[in-house]
Design a protein around this motif. Structure first.
Motif, short mmCIF file in Angstrom:
data_model
loop_
_atom_site.label_atom_id
_atom_site.label_comp_id
_atom_site.label_asym_id
_atom_site.label_seq_id
_atom_site.Cartn_x
_atom_site.Cartn_y
_atom_site.Cartn_z
N TRP A 197 0.92 -1.60 -0.18
CA TRP A 197 0.19 -0.21 0.06
C TRP A 197 0.78 1.00 -0.20
CZ3 TRP A 197 -4.26 -0.79 3.37
CH2 TRP A 197 -5.27 -1.29 3.08
N LEU A 198 0.55 2.28 -0.81
CA LEU A 198 1.38 3.58 -0.91
C LEU A 198 0.31 4.60 -0.55
CD1 LEU A 198 3.52 5.10 -1.75
CD2 LEU A 198 2.65 5.52 -4.31
N PHE A 199 1.07 4.81 0.95
CA PHE A 199 -0.22 6.23 1.53
C PHE A 199 1.07 7.44 0.56
CE2 PHE A 199 -0.37 2.67 4.50
CZ PHE A 199 -1.81 2.76 4.81
N PHE A 200 -0.89 8.93 1.00
CA PHE A 200 0.63 9.73 -0.12
C PHE A 200 -0.74 11.15 1.33
CE2 PHE A 200 -2.61 8.75 -3.32
CZ PHE A 200 -2.86 10.63 -3.92
N THR A 201 -0.39 12.19 1.41
CA THR A 201 -0.60 13.37 1.52
C THR A 201 -0.75 14.26 0.53
OG1 THR A 201 1.49 14.67 2.54
CG2 THR A 201 -0.26 13.37 3.96
N ALA A 202 -1.74 14.91 0.14
CA ALA A 202 -1.69 16.51 -0.88
C ALA A 202 -2.59 17.80 0.16
CB ALA A 202 -1.96 15.86 -1.93
N SER A 203 -2.18 18.57 -0.18
CA SER A 203 -2.27 19.53 -0.30
C SER A 203 -2.72 20.57 -1.03
CB SER A 203 -1.61 20.85 1.56
OG SER A 203 -0.80 20.70 0.99
N SER A 204 -3.58 21.92 -0.31
CA SER A 204 -4.49 23.00 -1.83
C SER A 204 -3.54 23.93 -1.21
CB SER A 204 -5.32 23.36 -2.11
OG SER A 204 -6.04 23.83 -0.82
N SER A 228 3.07 -1.46 -6.96
CA SER A 228 4.28 -1.68 -6.90
C SER A 228 3.92 -2.19 -8.56
CB SER A 228 4.69 -3.03 -6.75
OG SER A 228 4.94 -3.19 -5.45
N ALA A 229 2.34 -2.58 -8.74
CA ALA A 229 2.11 -2.98 -10.14
C ALA A 229 1.16 -1.72 -10.06
CB ALA A 229 0.72 -3.78 -9.94
N ALA A 230 0.96 -0.75 -9.82
CA ALA A 230 0.16 0.75 -10.17
C ALA A 230 1.13 1.48 -10.74
CB ALA A 230 -0.60 0.92 -9.11
N LEU A 231 2.08 1.35 -10.55
CA LEU A 231 3.31 2.76 -10.73
C LEU A 231 4.56 1.97 -12.05
CD1 LEU A 231 4.31 3.97 -6.97
CD2 LEU A 231 2.94 4.61 -8.33
N LEU A 232 3.65 0.87 -12.23
CA LEU A 232 4.76 -0.09 -14.03
C LEU A 232 3.65 1.03 -14.92
CD1 LEU A 232 4.55 -2.99 -13.21
CD2 LEU A 232 6.19 -1.61 -13.22
N LYS A 233 2.33 2.24 -14.72
CA LYS A 233 1.95 2.41 -15.69
C LYS A 233 2.32 4.46 -15.32
CE LYS A 233 -2.15 -1.16 -14.79
NZ LYS A 233 -3.58 -1.28 -14.29
N ASP A 234 2.01 4.43 -16.54
CA ASP A 234 1.96 5.98 -16.59
C ASP A 234 0.78 6.71 -15.93
OD1 ASP A 234 4.31 5.62 -18.86
OD2 ASP A 234 2.56 5.72 -20.75
N MET A 235 -0.47 6.76 -15.51
CA MET A 235 -1.18 7.33 -14.82
C MET A 235 -1.50 6.68 -13.65
SD MET A 235 -3.00 9.95 -17.37
CE MET A 235 -3.51 8.22 -18.35
N VAL A 236 -2.14 7.17 -13.05
CA VAL A 236 -2.52 6.49 -11.12
C VAL A 236 -3.20 7.27 -10.54
CG1 VAL A 236 -0.14 7.45 -9.69
CG2 VAL A 236 -1.55 4.88 -9.65
N TRP A 237 -4.25 6.52 -10.07
CA TRP A 237 -4.92 7.58 -9.52
C TRP A 237 -5.62 6.54 -8.19
CZ3 TRP A 237 -5.43 6.03 -14.20
CH2 TRP A 237 -6.27 6.88 -15.09
N PRO A 238 -5.66 7.40 -7.15
CA PRO A 238 -5.58 6.95 -5.57
C PRO A 238 -6.98 5.95 -4.98
CG PRO A 238 -6.37 9.29 -5.72
CD PRO A 238 -5.90 9.11 -6.91
N ASP A 239 -7.31 5.17 -4.80
CA ASP A 239 -8.29 4.00 -4.64
C ASP A 239 -9.12 4.65 -3.13
OD1 ASP A 239 -7.50 1.83 -6.24
OD2 ASP A 239 -6.04 1.97 -4.94
N GLU A 240 -7.98 5.37 -2.40
CA GLU A 240 -8.84 5.95 -1.61
C GLU A 240 -8.75 7.05 -1.16
OE1 GLU A 240 -10.09 4.28 2.17
OE2 GLU A 240 -9.88 2.51 1.60
N TRP A 241 -8.87 8.63 -0.69
CA TRP A 241 -9.03 9.64 -1.28
C TRP A 241 -9.72 10.34 0.48
CZ3 TRP A 241 -5.48 12.96 -2.22
CH2 TRP A 241 -6.16 14.48 -3.17
N ILE A 242 -9.15 11.12 1.15
CA ILE A 242 -9.93 11.02 2.71
C ILE A 242 -9.65 12.66 2.91
CG2 ILE A 242 -10.63 10.45 5.07
CD1 ILE A 242 -9.09 7.69 4.24
N PRO A 243 -11.28 13.67 2.56
CA PRO A 243 -10.08 14.56 3.60
C PRO A 243 -9.88 14.99 4.65
CG PRO A 243 -12.15 14.74 1.65
CD PRO A 243 -11.99 13.83 2.83
N LEU A 244 -9.17 15.04 5.35
CA LEU A 244 -8.90 15.51 6.39
C LEU A 244 -9.28 16.46 7.55
CD1 LEU A 244 -4.49 15.61 6.06
CD2 LEU A 244 -6.32 13.36 7.26
N GLU A 245 -10.52 16.97 7.00
CA GLU A 245 -11.31 17.76 7.96
C GLU A 245 -13.14 17.07 8.16
OE1 GLU A 245 -12.67 21.78 7.06
OE2 GLU A 245 -10.13 22.30 5.80
#
Length: 290
Positions: A197-204, A228-245
């Motif tokens: 699993w790859l976790f990431f944070t993002a902010s505006s 590992s499989a997802a990042l072999l592709k040229d584009m990747v999307w999150p499976d989950e996307w959680i607003p921290l608020e």
């Protein structure tokens, strides 16, 4: 995945936290304009402060700082080291790495100029490395975009000692859901190898370039499964996307800069750090229910 806030704490004495890692029961924190690495125990108590070679100033001026925006624990199982990366957003001042094998008194500074030139020559002309994590036998970096260059790129290098020679690199564009608050950029990465699993944070942030700060918006946590499989592709999307608020109002206007994983049996934790450009830092402990 369900996340809940366990605790949060503000650290006025830790400037501008931008990267966090966890290793052998200790958290390591670096600030983009800080002159030291800060080490905390499991209860967020300060254990030690290690100087980074360079200016001996509590907060290094913007034009001079190396801009340590990301951390990663790299190396073999028996020989781990902490890697700090400059953002590359201002060259050559920010084209450096610091590597600390924990046995040394202080980190060594390495020139990332050749590696960052490789990235720029291969199309990343708007360089702003804001995230890093060990990934397989190599390293994964996150390049943050902005309003005028709205692209987030995941950069997988086959080696972790990226200052030594040209590396084999694969690029994946990270596609995030559109936000009404404007462009949202990647700020942190953490790979969980046991589950891949790859976790990431993002902010505006309301900024139109890689150098200037802007008004802070909202922050999110994302998850990519089977990374590992997802990042072999040229584009990747999150499976989950959680607003921290949505987890707690304490995250309102908090600029989340980095993430790390702390495994604790049946309740793994995600630890986040925030820097709101006022010189202080904020840490958050999230419990994860799978």
């Amino acid at each position: 995945m369900i996340l809940s806030l366990h605790s949060s704490i503000e650290f006025p004495e830790i400037p501008s936290a931008s990267g966090i890692e966890y290793h052998n029961g200790l958290f390591y924190i670096a600030g983009d304009d800080a002159c030291c690495i800060y080490c905390l125990d499991d209860d967020f108590a300060l254990v030690s402060v290690t100087p980074i070679p360079g200016p001996d100033q509590y907060r290094i001026p913007k034009k001079e700082k190396k801009d340590w925006e990301s951390l990663a624990i790299v190396g073999t199982e028996g020989n781990k080291a902490l890697l700090l990366l400059g953002s590359g957003s201002r060259s050559p001042q920010r084209d450096y790495a610091a590597i600390w094998d924990f046995g040394q008194e202080s980190p060594l500074i390495e020139d990332l100029g050749p590696f960052y030139r490789q990235l720029r020559n291969e199309g990343l002309t708007e360089l702003n490395i804001e995230a890093a994590t060990a990934f397989g036998t190599g390293i994964l970096l996150g390049n943050r975009g902005h309003k005028e260059h709205p692209y987030n790129t995941l950069i997988h290098s086959s080696v972790t000692d990226i200052w030594k020679s040209p590396a084999s690199i694969h690029y994946s564009q990270l596609i995030l859901p559109e936000e009404t608050t404007g462009f949202t950029g990647i700020s942190g990465l953490a790979w969980w190898p046991e589950r891949d699993w790859l976790f990431f944070t993002a902010s505006s942030e309301d900024t139109a370039n890689v150098y200037d700060d802007g008004a802070i918006g909202e922050s999110r946590v994302g998850l990519i499964r089977n990374a590992s499989a997802a990042l072999l592709k040229d584009m990747v999307w999150p499976d989950e996307w959680i607003p921290l608020e949505s987890i707690s109002p304490v995250f309102f206007k908090k600029k989340i800069e980095s993430i790390c994983l702390r495994e604790t049996g049946n309740t793994p934790e995600l630890i986040l750090v925030a820097d709101n450009d006022d010189g202080s830092s904020h840490l958050f402990r999230l419990l994860m229910k799978i």
